[in-house]
Design an enzyme around this catalytic site. Structure first.
Site, PDB file in Angstrom:
ATOM      1  N   HIS A 110      -1.146  -5.539 -11.656  1.00 16.81           N
ATOM      2  CA  HIS A 110      -1.267  -4.194 -11.079  1.00 16.81           C
ATOM      3  C   HIS A 110      -0.111  -3.932 -10.112  1.00 16.81           C
ATOM      4  O   HIS A 110      -0.187  -4.237  -8.930  1.00 16.81           O
ATOM      5  CB  HIS A 110      -2.618  -4.102 -10.356  1.00 16.81           C
ATOM      6  N   ASP A 157      -1.594  -4.535  -6.408  1.00 12.70           N
ATOM      7  CA  ASP A 157      -1.571  -3.069  -6.225  1.00 12.70           C
ATOM      8  C   ASP A 157      -0.373  -2.670  -5.353  1.00 12.70           C
ATOM      9  O   ASP A 157      -0.459  -1.774  -4.504  1.00 12.70           O
ATOM     10  CB  ASP A 157      -2.888  -2.535  -5.635  1.00 12.70           C
TER      11      ASP A 157
END
Ligand SMILES: [Zn+2]
Ligand SMILES: [Zn+2]
Length: 430
Positions: A60, A307
């Site tokens: 991610h 992320d």
């Protein structure tokens, strides 16, 4: 070219290796893992006292190119990745233009290969323009080589479209990655809805906005027999729902990020409204953080992903309400995992490498994340004792938006090898 890594503590959960071995790399592949290897003409790297593992894989990552090259480029992200011990990253599709067609996929894959530092895989959009209205041309995205589908940044609000997405994606054997958020509930909240948000007078995003959507997506996944991966799990109830779904035999996997097992919403207060404490989902309570750790430990949470979300200093240099969500993570993830999960004896090294390499590879169907003879030589050598100070200058990422600036972290990659080539060496001139 031959590289011989001597005397390292080799950790490979796939091949159940956890002890001192040498590794010989020839022509980009792993050619031998054994004790006392001798190889004439090989470049020798002494890894005594260090961990040698399959290169980390980030499921991610927001690489920002194309479209926001002022925040990050494929080159700067690649440099940050290998410095952080990652030999593969997965590019999220919320670029400009969004990655919903073969052209953008081809551009990212081509540039990634040209740069040649780490493997850059591409996640395609679930819906056209990430608008949540019409499915993307999933077959074409699949043919272009995407490894999963996601509208990350947004959840697919229309349940019928999410159902069809899971159905079509499963025919193509692709995982659908859910950014699970009910925006009617999270609305204009800027931090976790809790005692602290009330105290600070900031608008809250309740944890229920995350887990109601996880609950819906789990049910759709079970019904369609699709494959769902839940992104950035941050709340206790989310962990419980995923644990229960796995027990029911539903094909769901999940990731969390280092900030969710490290920080809590208290940090918004103690940092004096540092906008680098602002991300989506937000930092939650200590109880949520503890549940995340337990979920990582028992395997409910399969992966640790970053992320990584670069934003320029100008963008973050606003009042808390107005600043964008997101922090960078490629260069701090490994250190935080070592400090918060290994040093606390929450995970063994083998379990950590599973969460940061082998499991992402398995979920995405990549032939990576192991040190099998014949496999691509993607390897990280880790000094788990070495301390380092997080400064703007120390970071390769173009953006410096991390809540750990000024902090001393412990544990760092000292060498990263991608496809048999040394792509990062600690202390090497920039
Ligand atoms: Zn997201
Ligand atoms: Zn994201």
């Amino acid at each position: 070219m031959k590289i011989l890594i001597k005397n390292g503590h080799v950790v490979d959960p796939v091949n159940k290796l956890d002890g001192e071995y040498d590794i010989l790399i020839e022509d980009g592949k792993i050619s031998s893992v054994a004790k006392g290897i001798k190889a004439a003409g090989a470049e020798v790297s002494d890894a005594a006292g260090k961990i040698v593992a399959p290169g980390l894989i980030d499921m991610h990552t927001h690489l920002r190119e194309p479209g926001r090259e002022d925040e990050e480029t494929l080159l700067s992200a690649s440099r940050a990745a290998v410095k952080g011990g990652f030999t593969a990253v997965c590019a999220m599709p919320n670029t400009t233009p969004p990655c919903d067609n073969q052209g953008v996929v081809g551009f990212i894959v081509g540039e990634g290969k040209r740069i040649g530092l780490c493997n850059i895989y591409v996640i395609g959009a679930i819906t056209k323009g990430r608008k949540g209205e019409e499915l993307s041309e999933m077959g074409e995205l699949h043919d272009a080589g995407v490894v999963a589908l996601s509208d990350d940044g947004d959840s697919v609000d229309n349940s019928e479209i999410m159902r069809r997405a899971l159905e079509y994606a499963s025919m193509l054997k692709l995982t659908v990655i859910g950014h699970c958020e009910d925006k009617q509930l999270s609305r204009d909240g800027v931090m976790n809805e809790s005692f602290i948000s009330t105290l600070l007078g900031l608008k809250g995003r309740p944890a229920v906005s995350e887990y109601t959507r996880i609950s819906r997506d789990i049910e759709l996944c079970g019904m369609t027999r699709g494959k769902l991966h839940v992104a950035h799990v941050s709340a206790r109830r989310s962990v419980e729902l995923i644990r229960d779904a796995k027990k029911r035999g539903i094909n769901v996997t999940a990731e969390t990020c280092p900030h969710y097992f490290t920080l809590t919403d208290e940090a918004v207060k103690t940092s004096g409204f540092d906008t680098n404490m602002k991300m989506n989902p937000p930092l939650r309570t200590a109880d949520d953080r503890d549940a995340i750790r337990a979920g990582i430990k028992d395997g409910t949470i399969d992966c640790i992903a970053t992320d990584h979300a670069p934003h320029t200093e100008d963008e973050k240099d606003r009042e808390f309400d107005a600043a964008p969500f997101g922090i960078i993570g490629l260069e701090t993830a490994l250190s935080l995992a070592i400090m918060e999960l290994i040093d606390t004896k929450t995970l063994t090294w083998s379990e950590l490498i599973e969460r940061m390499s082998s499991n992402p590879a398995r979920i995405l169907g990549l032939n990576k994340g192991n040190l099998t003879v014949g496999a691509d030589a993607d390897i990280v050598i880790i000094d788990h004792q070495k301390k380092w100070l997080v400064t703007k200058e120390a970071l390769e990422s173009k953006s410096k938006n991390t809540p750990f600036l000024g902090k001393t972290l412990k544990g760092i990659a000292v060498m990263t090898i991608t496809g048999g080539r040394v792509t990062y060496r600690e202390g090497a001139p920039k």
